[in-house]
Design an enzyme around this catalytic site. Sequence first.
Site, PDB file in Angstrom:
ATOM      1  N   CYS A 153       0.842  -0.978  -0.111  1.00  0.00           N
ATOM      2  CA  CYS A 153       0.225  -0.089   0.054  1.00  0.00           C
ATOM      3  C   CYS A 153       1.013   1.118  -0.021  1.00  0.00           C
ATOM      4  O   CYS A 153       2.078   1.471  -0.659  1.00  0.00           O
ATOM      5  CB  CYS A 153      -0.873  -0.183   1.303  1.00  0.00           C
ATOM      6  SG  CYS A 153      -2.245   1.142   1.148  1.00  0.00           S
ATOM      7  N   THR A 154       0.528   2.292   0.858  1.00  0.00           N
ATOM      8  CA  THR A 154       1.307   3.487   0.777  1.00  0.00           C
ATOM      9  C   THR A 154       2.755   3.339   1.490  1.00  0.00           C
ATOM     10  O   THR A 154       3.231   4.311   1.678  1.00  0.00           O
ATOM     11  CB  THR A 154       0.569   4.552   1.659  1.00  0.00           C
ATOM     12  OG1 THR A 154       0.052   4.147   2.891  1.00  0.00           O
ATOM     13  CG2 THR A 154      -0.626   4.744   0.674  1.00  0.00           C
TER      14      THR A 154
END
Length: 212
Positions: A104-105
């Site tokens: 993800c981030t």
Amino acid sequence: MNFGILVFQQVEELDFVGPWEMLTMWSRHADGPQNCLIVSQSPGPVTCAKGLLINPHVSFADCPVLDYLLVPGGQGTRREVGNPVFVDFVADQAKNCRAVMSVCTGAFVLHAAGLLSGRKATTHWGSLERLRALGDVEVLEQRYVQDGMVWTSAGVSAGTDLMLAFIASEAGEEAAGKVQFGAEYYPSSTRYGGYENHAQAPAYIKNTRADP
């Protein structure tokens, strides 16, 4: 072999728990890394994005040299990319790692640590444009991406797929198969609610194949 998964305040739970499940099954049943660690900057509990409280095994000060490092995502990454202690830890550990991964981030932490410039990568669909805006990353809309020793994945549940693919790459199909079978991880191809047609849906959601 030491495998570290980095956590921080407001880390997304499944970003690290999914890979942790695959990792520890690999360790116990298919000769994976002997030492699997949850690592945080400071000792004491970490409050995750959805309220789960966890107690990491080691702090930065106690962490051994890692052979593998995974950085999950979550709202907390927006703070940690500006935390020099956090970013320097990732950069310093990466110098000795055989592989560095993000979910993800977590990709933005890898970028802040100087690990994504000039590489192919991916992240959560909601942050694809933000990753492109950095200007020096070739962003691919795939479930996971490998570029040399750096692996990145799309959001949340995609970290589980990344870890299985990494196990297959590192230890072979047989080891990955044992882990997949033990976890009974055979995701359904069912799409609910028509969101594969959403304007922001990444390309891989629209594909019928399970490959990245």
